[in-house]
Write an enzyme that holds these catalytic residues in place. Structure first.
Site, PDB file in Angstrom:
ATOM      1  N   THR A   1      38.011 -47.993 -11.435  1.00 13.71           N
ATOM      2  CA  THR A   1      37.629 -49.356 -11.679  1.00 13.71           C
ATOM      3  C   THR A   1      38.750 -50.241 -11.711  1.00 13.71           C
ATOM      4  OG1 THR A   1      35.728 -48.408 -12.815  1.00 13.71           O
ATOM      5  CG2 THR A   1      36.470 -50.916 -13.292  1.00 13.71           C
TER       6      THR A   1
ATOM      7  N   ASN B   1      29.735 -42.865  -3.229  1.00 14.30           N
ATOM      8  CA  ASN B   1      29.446 -41.957  -4.491  1.00 14.30           C
ATOM      9  C   ASN B   1      27.802 -41.677  -4.351  1.00 14.30           C
ATOM     10  OD1 ASN B   1      29.962 -44.938  -4.786  1.00 14.30           O
ATOM     11  ND2 ASN B   1      28.767 -44.344  -6.812  1.00 14.30           N
TER      12      ASN B   1
ATOM     13  N   GLN C   1      35.772 -40.815  -4.405  1.00 15.15           N
ATOM     14  CA  GLN C   1      34.917 -39.995  -4.097  1.00 15.15           C
ATOM     15  C   GLN C   1      35.743 -39.102  -3.182  1.00 15.15           C
ATOM     16  OE1 GLN C   1      32.302 -38.730  -5.609  1.00 15.15           O
ATOM     17  NE2 GLN C   1      32.133 -40.257  -7.098  1.00 15.15           N
TER      18      GLN C   1
ATOM     19  N   SER D   1      40.948 -41.945  -8.836  1.00 12.08           N
ATOM     20  CA  SER D   1      40.539 -41.678 -10.413  1.00 12.08           C
ATOM     21  C   SER D   1      40.569 -40.373 -10.702  1.00 12.08           C
ATOM     22  CB  SER D   1      39.162 -42.232 -10.732  1.00 12.08           C
ATOM     23  OG  SER D   1      38.986 -42.074 -11.943  1.00 12.08           O
ATOM     24  N   ALA D   2      41.328 -39.726 -11.742  1.00 13.89           N
ATOM     25  CA  ALA D   2      41.581 -38.551 -12.137  1.00 13.89           C
ATOM     26  C   ALA D   2      40.482 -37.594 -12.449  1.00 13.89           C
ATOM     27  CB  ALA D   2      42.926 -38.450 -13.100  1.00 13.89           C
TER      28      ALA D   2
ATOM     29  N   CYS E   1      26.262 -44.985 -13.202  1.00 11.60           N
ATOM     30  CA  CYS E   1      26.450 -46.386 -13.536  1.00 11.60           C
ATOM     31  C   CYS E   1      25.230 -47.263 -13.319  1.00 11.60           C
ATOM     32  CB  CYS E   1      27.472 -47.124 -12.833  1.00 11.60           C
ATOM     33  SG  CYS E   1      29.019 -46.171 -12.299  1.00 11.60           S
TER      34      CYS E   1
HETATM   35  C1  LIG Z   1      33.667 -43.083 -10.461  1.00  8.55           C
HETATM   36  C2  LIG Z   1      34.065 -44.211  -9.247  1.00  8.55           C
HETATM   37  C3  LIG Z   1      34.626 -45.410  -9.738  1.00  8.55           C
HETATM   38  C4  LIG Z   1      35.135 -45.625 -10.994  1.00  8.55           C
HETATM   39  O1  LIG Z   1      36.158 -45.011 -11.395  1.00  8.55           O
HETATM   40  P1  LIG Z   1      36.558 -44.743 -12.750  1.00  8.55           P
HETATM   41  O2  LIG Z   1      37.773 -43.930 -13.003  1.00  8.55           O
HETATM   42  O3  LIG Z   1      35.327 -44.161 -13.705  1.00  8.55           O
HETATM   43  O4  LIG Z   1      36.498 -46.181 -13.478  1.00  8.55           O
HETATM   44  C5  LIG Z   1      35.162 -46.077  -8.414  1.00  8.55           C
HETATM   45  N1  LIG Z   1      34.560 -46.184  -7.192  1.00  8.55           N
HETATM   46  C6  LIG Z   1      33.715 -44.798  -7.057  1.00  8.55           C
HETATM   47  C7  LIG Z   1      33.531 -44.698  -5.439  1.00  8.55           C
HETATM   48  C8  LIG Z   1      33.528 -43.904  -8.095  1.00  8.55           C
HETATM   49  O5  LIG Z   1      32.990 -42.959  -7.523  1.00  8.55           O
END
Ligand SMILES: *Cc1c(COP(=O)(O)O)cnc(C)c1O
Length: 394
Positions: free
Chosen positions: A72, A151, A179, A199-200, A325
């Protein structure tokens, strides 16, 4: 039987090796990487190793990687920074109608602040068309932001084509690869990607850490004011254990990528095939081929997705509707609307996303339960009753 977790697009469990790699940095290696004394400098060296390692994996330079608090933050940073560096004020952003809210809502805010935002439509399987993008590009466009893989429905975008076109026009191209990273091979050079978010916790790393890659020729505004961390652009003491864990997790994800891809693709296609053969009135959402290996998105006619998810939960199956979300929302998600899922199929959407621990036995059990529960719910559905009556000509 233990529960079955089929929501890896929402988050994943950390591997034990990742936890082990992180542990020392909570306790005996607790030092601040900005400290001048030796132990602090050792920690600094370690996080710089991770930066180089991540850069190497995606085809970037170490100085092009910025650690963030997750996907995010990386998305928000990429968009707000690039919207401000426009040749024209206010900037022009081109994005798609199926982005994650971290992009979509940021674009809406920038729109309110005076930026022009072009929302590219997608086809029925969730892909943008390169001709559409070309039509909307002009010399004042400040950034193109199109996600790598969706996602909810798993659709992979024509990233190389977007990158080539953006490069030809000299417009920065950002992609939300949250993703995709760790699921499919990524190379920012080959695909001509200028900014990329990851994102980890989506690749078996810790939550609350991610990174933004920014090509070094691009001017980047700082996100947070404060100390000189992250080349002075993202102040704040580094999340050292998180960064160490992310490095380890990405290394392991990439090492096992091919094996997982084969396995998950097999399980995915097996599940889809069984569902299509054994459950009537079902629709597969998203693309058959341009799809991340672990994503399954199904719509059942005459079924309400929330009711189905509750019944699955009671059987110990963790699945999701649209995206995590969106949970709690009763309206079809913006993605389901954007791919124009027919009305009868809009309210019965479920997403199953696989991970490496899922087995064929689990997949068989899930289909068996789906069959029973879908039938149960249809028996209670007035629409289904009407449908049967019409079929019989009554
Ligand atoms: C999960 C996700 C995010 C957000 O990542 P976070 O680390 O949870 O803030 C953003 N973009 C996509 C496509 C996601 O699947």
């Amino acid at each position: 039987m233990a529960g079955i977790y089929l929501d890896h697009a929402a988050t994943t469990a950390m591997r034990s090796e990742v936890l082990e790699a992180m542990k020392p940095y909570f306790t005996k290696e607790f030092y601040n990487p900005s400290s001048m004394y030796q132990p602090g400098q050792e920690v600094k060296k370690k996080i710089e190793e991770v930066r180089a390692q991540i850069a190497g994996i995606i085809g970037a330079q170490p100085e092009e990687i910025y650690f963030t608090s997750g996907g995010t933050e990386a998305d928000n940073w990429a968009l707000t920074a690039m919207a401000r560096t426009g040749k024209q004020k206010p900037g022009h952003i081109i994005t798609s109608t199926i982005e994650h809210h971290a992009i979509g809502h940021t674009c809406k805010r920038l729109e309110q602040m005076g930026c022009k935002v072009t929302w590219l439509p997608v086809d029925g399987r969730g892909r943008i068309h390169i001709e559409d993008l070309k039509k909307h590009l002009d010399k004042n466009t400040t950034i193109i932001s199109i996600m790598y893989a969706n996602n909810e429905i798993g659709t992979i975008q024509p990233i190389d084509e977007i990158g080539a076109l953006a490069h030809q026009y000299g417009i920065p191209f950002h992609t939300d690869a949250v993703q995709a990273c760790g699921q499919i091979p990524i190379n920012v050079q080959k695909s001509r990607i200028d900014l990329l978010s990851a994102s980890a916790h989506k690749f078996q790393g810790p939550k609350g850490v991610g990174f933004l890659y920014v090509r070094k020729e691009l001017p980047l505004h700082n996100l947070l004011e404060g100390g000189g961390q992250e080349r002075g652009l993202r102040a704040g003491t580094e999340n050292v254990p998180g960064i160490i864990g992310m490095g380890k997790a990405l290394e392991l994800a990439v090492d096992s990528l091919e094996e997982r891809r084969k396995r998950e693709t097999f399980l995915r296609d097996f599940l889809i095939q069984r569902v299509e053969q054994e459950i009537p009135f079902v629709r597969i959402n998203g693309h058959r081929w341009y799809r991340v290996p672990n994503n399954i998105n199904l719509s059942f006619r005459f079924v309400n997705s929330e009711s189905l998810l509750i019944l699955l939960d009671m059987e110990g199956i963790c699945a999701s509707g649209g995206s995590a979300c969106n949970s709690g929302a009763t309206e079809p998600s913006h993605v389901i609307q954007a791919i124009r899922v027919p009305d009868e199929y809009r309210y019965g959407v479920i997403r199953l996303t696989l991970g490496e621990e899922n087995t064929l036995e689990e997949i068989n059990r899930v289909v068996d339960i789906l069959k029973i529960k879908v039938e149960e719910l249809r028996k209670e559905s007035p629409e289904y009753e009407d449908y049967l009556r019409r079929e019989k000509g009554l």
